[in-house]
Design a protein around this motif. Sequence first.
Motif, short mmCIF file in Angstrom:
data_model
loop_
_atom_site.label_atom_id
_atom_site.label_comp_id
_atom_site.label_asym_id
_atom_site.label_seq_id
_atom_site.Cartn_x
_atom_site.Cartn_y
_atom_site.Cartn_z
N ARG A 73 0.98 -0.80 -0.23
CA ARG A 73 -0.30 0.12 0.22
C ARG A 73 0.85 1.14 0.03
N TRP A 74 1.99 1.51 0.37
CA TRP A 74 2.73 2.46 1.30
C TRP A 74 3.77 2.41 -0.01
N THR A 75 3.91 1.62 -0.93
CA THR A 75 4.66 1.35 -2.55
C THR A 75 4.46 1.89 -3.51
N PHE A 76 3.18 1.63 -3.47
CA PHE A 76 2.51 1.47 -5.27
C PHE A 76 1.78 2.55 -5.43
N PRO A 77 1.33 3.06 -6.50
CA PRO A 77 0.83 3.62 -6.75
C PRO A 77 -0.45 3.08 -7.09
N ARG A 78 -1.92 3.98 -7.55
CA ARG A 78 -3.01 3.65 -7.77
C ARG A 78 -3.30 2.36 -8.68
N LEU A 79 -3.66 1.42 -9.48
CA LEU A 79 -4.72 1.21 -10.78
C LEU A 79 -5.66 2.21 -11.46
N ARG A 80 -5.74 2.13 -12.64
CA ARG A 80 -6.97 2.88 -12.95
C ARG A 80 -8.03 1.18 -12.98
N ILE A 81 -9.00 2.24 -13.32
CA ILE A 81 -10.65 0.90 -13.37
C ILE A 81 -10.41 0.17 -14.28
N ASP A 82 -10.14 0.60 -15.54
CA ASP A 82 -9.95 -0.30 -17.14
C ASP A 82 -8.37 -0.83 -16.78
N GLN A 83 -7.34 -1.12 -16.36
CA GLN A 83 -6.01 -1.44 -16.22
C GLN A 83 -6.21 -1.86 -14.71
N LEU A 84 -7.45 -2.47 -13.97
CA LEU A 84 -7.70 -3.22 -12.47
C LEU A 84 -8.21 -4.32 -13.38
N LEU A 85 -9.64 -4.69 -14.14
CA LEU A 85 -9.49 -5.34 -15.02
C LEU A 85 -8.98 -5.77 -16.00
N ASN A 86 -8.24 -5.13 -17.04
CA ASN A 86 -7.05 -5.75 -17.28
C ASN A 86 -6.16 -6.89 -17.05
N LEU A 87 -5.98 -6.22 -15.82
CA LEU A 87 -4.52 -7.10 -14.91
C LEU A 87 -5.26 -7.80 -14.85
N GLU A 88 -6.72 -8.34 -13.85
CA GLU A 88 -7.58 -9.43 -13.91
C GLU A 88 -7.82 -10.75 -14.80
N TRP A 89 -8.22 -9.94 -15.94
CA TRP A 89 -9.11 -10.72 -17.27
C TRP A 89 -7.25 -11.31 -17.79
N LYS A 90 -6.70 -10.06 -17.66
CA LYS A 90 -5.62 -10.93 -19.45
C LYS A 90 -4.74 -11.27 -18.49
N TYR A 91 -4.32 -11.18 -17.14
CA TYR A 91 -2.75 -11.88 -16.54
C TYR A 91 -3.43 -12.52 -15.53
N LEU A 92 -3.85 -12.73 -14.27
CA LEU A 92 -4.19 -12.88 -13.51
C LEU A 92 -5.18 -14.29 -13.28
N LEU A 93 -6.28 -13.87 -14.79
CA LEU A 93 -7.36 -15.72 -14.69
C LEU A 93 -6.34 -16.28 -15.37
N PRO A 94 -6.27 -16.03 -16.56
CA PRO A 94 -4.70 -16.95 -17.39
C PRO A 94 -4.08 -17.78 -16.75
N ILE A 95 -3.36 -17.03 -16.32
CA ILE A 95 -2.05 -17.77 -15.47
C ILE A 95 -2.68 -18.49 -14.07
N SER A 96 -3.61 -17.77 -12.99
CA SER A 96 -4.16 -18.36 -12.59
C SER A 96 -4.39 -20.42 -12.89
N MET A 97 -5.80 -19.46 -13.63
CA MET A 97 -5.96 -21.48 -15.05
C MET A 97 -5.00 -22.40 -14.98
N ILE A 98 -4.28 -21.63 -15.70
CA ILE A 98 -2.66 -22.21 -16.71
C ILE A 98 -2.64 -23.15 -14.69
N ASN A 99 -1.65 -22.66 -14.24
CA ASN A 99 -1.44 -22.26 -12.83
C ASN A 99 -2.26 -23.53 -12.48
#
Lengths: 371, 158, 380
Positions: free
Chosen positions: C340-366
Motif C-alpha cells: 500500500r505504501w509503495t505503489f500508485p493506484r491502478l486505473r479502473i480499466d487497468q485493474l480489470l485488464n490485470l485480472e482478465w488478461k493476466y491473473l485469470l489465465p495465469i491462475s487457470m494454467i497454474n
Amino acid sequence: MFEEVAKTAEGDLVINVGPQHPATHGVLHLLITLNGETIKKVEPHLGYIHRSIEKMCESLTYRQFIYVTSRMDYLSAHINNHACALCVEKGMQIEVPDRAKVIRVLMDELTRIASHELWWGAMAMDLGAFTPFFHAFRERETINDIMEETCGARLTMNYMVPGGVMQDLHPDFQRRVKEFLVLYKRKIHEYDEMVTGNIIFQNRMKGVGYISPEDVISYGVTGPAARGSGVSSDIRKLYPYEIYDKLQFDEVLETAGDSFARYLVRLREMDQSIRIVEQLIDNIPEGDFQAKTKAVLKLPKGEFYTRVETARGELGVYIVSEGGTTPYRIKFRSPGFSNLSALDHMVRGGKLGDLVASMGTLDLVIPDIDR
Amino acid sequence: MFITDYIKDVFGAMKSLGTGLKRTLYYFTHHKEIITQQYPDNRATLVLPDRFKGEVVMPHDEKNEHRCTGCTACELACPNGTIKVVTKFDITPEGKKKKAIDKLVYHLELCTMCNLCIVACPSDAIKMAQTFEHSVFDRSQLTKVLNKPGSKIMEGVE
Amino acid sequence: MYERIITVLPVKKIKEKKQNITVWSFADISKTIDQWLNDWVGATWATVFEMVIAGVCVIGLFALLGLVLVIMERKVAAWIQIRLGPNRVGPKGMLQSLADTVKLLVKEGMTPDGADKFLFNLAPFIAMIVAMLLMAPIAFAKDFQMWDLNVGVLYISAVSSISVISILMAGWASNNKYSLLGAMRSGAQIVSYELSAGLSVLAIVVLTGSLSLTDIIQSQQNGWWIFKGHIPVIIAFITFIIAVTAETNRAPFDLAEAESELTAGFHTEYSGMKFALFFLAEYVNVFIVCAIGATLFLGGWMPFHIGSWEGFNHVMDYIPSSIWFFGKTFFLIFLIMWFRWTFPRLRIDQLLNLEWKYLLPISMINLLLVTVMAIMGWHF
Ligand code: SF4
Ligand code: SF4
C-alpha cells in the motif's frame, strides 16, 4: 482544433471536483460531465482565491509591489519577483551588477528544483502513492533551509529588488548548496526506482492526456507541459535574460505529448537546473549585490514587458506607466491559466483516473491561475 | 512472439514493482533516515537563521535608548500600512524643540515580513526578530508599540 | 454437519505425533473451560455459554485487531515515509488508535439528507457481520477453532463475496455521486478478483484433496505448501496475495475510495462510529484474508520444520502454535501494508485488464499444472 462543446445528455453524471478536493491542490473547481467513468467534458471554474493582485499592485510603489507577486505562484516566488524586478529595471534602465545576476540565477534554479520536487511528490500522491511525497520533501526542505538562511523566509522570500538582491549571500550559502548537490545526487535515483520505473505508474501515465504540438501552440501552453509535446518554449533559451545565454544547459524536449512525457521533462529539468547551479556555485563574482538606485523609483511613461521561465512556464509582466511612482496598470501573464485551459482538451474521452494524471502533469498552482 | 512477449511483460512488471518494494523496505528498516523534527519538544535546541524574518522589533540598549529618529521612512516603505509612527516634540536641554517618536505602532497581523521597512530605515533602528510563534488569544495583542515606555533616542543618532 | 456447530471445542481427534509437548496452549484452555462448564451446568447450557463466550471473544478480538492493525499500519507507513509516526499517546504512541476510537465514538453519526436512511445505516453493519462470519472457520492455534467446517474453504469464498453488497449499499444509499462511483468500481473489482482468488485457493484444495481447513493444515505437517508445491504453488500464492489485496480494497487497488479522484469513495458520507465500522471491517478483512493465506500456503499454526534437522524442529515445536499462526498472519499483513505504501493506484480499466488478461489465465494454467502435479504426486 476546437471541438464541439459536449452537450450534457440524459444519463450523464455531472460531478464537482473541488473547490475542496484532494486532487486539485487548492481551490480549483472542475465541473466534470461523466458518462460512466469516461469524461465527456471538464469545465474549470475559477475565482475562489482571487485576491486582485494586479489591482493591488497599482497602488503600490515599484519597490513595494514585488513582494505581492510572491503570493501568486508561491512555489516559484523567487522567479515571480525576478520577473517584476527585471521589468522595473528595464524601465529604469538600471544596470544590475554581475554578482547580483549570478545570485538571482542561482536562486531561480534552486527554486525551480524545489518546485519540481514538490510537484513530483504531489504527482505521485495524485496517483495514489503516498510515500514519494514525503521523500520529495526531504530534498525540498534542504533548499528551503538554504533560502531561509540567505533570504530570511522559506516560501515568500521577497529577495529580489530592483537593481539586484536585498541582502548579500549568507557566508554559508556555498557550503550548504554543495551539501544539497551531494544529497540530490545520492537520492535522485530513488525517484526512478519508486515512481518512474514503476509499471503501474507508467501505465497510468503513458498515452494519457495527449496534446499535439499544434494544440499546445493554440492553447498557449508553455513550460514543461509544452516541451512534453516537443514545442520548444524555454524562455531561458529563446529570449535569454540575466546570464542564461552564457550558461551551458539543455532545453529538455520530449515528443510523446502525453502525461509521461511531461513527467519526464520535469524530472530532467531538475538535472539541468542542477547543472546550472554547479556551474555557478564556485564562480560567484565579487562585487556589489545591488546597484545604486534612487530612493524613489519612477518609471518613465510607457509600456514595459518582460518574460521569464518559471517552474510552470512562461510568466510575463506587463507594466503600463504614466511616469508616477506607482504603475498605472499591471498585467501578469501567468503560465497556469493557459495551461489549465488545455485540460479539457487533454482529458476528454479519458477515464476519471486520467484526469488526475493529466492535471498533475500540468502542475497547477491555483493562486497563480486566479491571482 | 505473443507468448514470450506476454511472459516478458509479466516479469518486467514484477521486476519494476520489486525495485520499488526494495527501496521502501530500505527506509522501513533504516530508522536513521527519519527526518521528523519533534517541534514543540525541540524548542530548546531549535536554531533559526539570524536572517529569519519573524517580526519587526526595535532594539534598545541597557540605558533604554533606541536609535529611532521618527523619520517615518519605514512607514512610507511599508506596503501594508503596518507601521504608524507617532511623533512628538521633545525639548532639548538647550531649550530647542526636537522631533522624536512618541510611539512606533506596529500591527503584527498586517505584516508580511517583507523586510522593506528594515531596508528603508536610515538609522538602523528596527530589525527582524527570529520569533515565529505569534498566535495569541486576543487580536488586540498583535498591535504592538515597538519603543519601550520611557525610552529615548540614543546619543549621536540623527 | 449441524452437530459440529459447537463453539470453542477441540473437535478434531488429536491424531498427530509429539503429544509430549506441553506448552501452554489455547486448546488446553478451551478444553478446561469446556469440561468445567459441562460438569457445572450440563451439556445444553454449556453449549449456550460457550457460544456466548465465543461471541464475546470474537468481538473482543475484533476490537483488539482494529487497534493493533491501525497502529501497525500507521507505524509501517511512517517508517517507510521517513517519519516517526504516532508517538504521543501512551508508550511510544501505542495507545493512539485507542484515543482515535474514543474520538470516533463521541462524534456525531450523521445521515445525509436524501439518503436512503435504512440502507445507509445498515451498510456498515453488513460489512462488520461479514467480517465476523469469516472468523468462524479460522484455526487460530492447534485445535482451537470455532467451527471446524468440512467445507471451510468454500464457506470462506462464499461469505467473503457478500462484503461487496455492503459497499454497494453504502454507495447507493449515500445519495452522493462520489460514493456511487466508488461503489460501482468496487463492485466490478471484487466480482472479478474473486475468480483468481478462488482459483489460487483451489490449487491448494487440489493438492490436499479436502475443503476443510483442518485437513489442509494437517497436510502441511511435513512442510508448508509454499515449499512443498514447487513453482506452481508459489505462483498461486502470488496471485492469491494480489487478488485478496484487490478484494479487500487496499492500495494499489483502492479504487473504491481513491481519495485523489473520489475523495473517500463509498464512505464519503459516513462519519463517527458508522465510518469506524467500515474502517474496522477493512482491517479485519485484511486480517482474515491474511489468516487464510497463512493457513493455506504457510501451514497455519504448523511450526517451521526442516527435513531431518531433529534438534531444530524440536526447538520450533516449542514455540506455541498460536504464535506461529499470528506470526505468519502478521507477516502477510505487513506485506499488504508494504504494497500500500509503495505503489500508485491502478486505473479502473487497468485493474480489470490485470485480472482478465493476466491473473485469470495465469491462475487457470497454474491450476492445471497443480492438478497434474497432484495426480502424479510430484510434490513432496
Ligand atoms: S516587514 Fe514589510 S509589511 Fe512588515 S512592517 Fe516592514 S515593511 Fe511593513
Ligand atoms: S524606525 Fe527607522 S525609519 Fe522608522 S521612523 Fe524610526 S528611524 Fe525612521
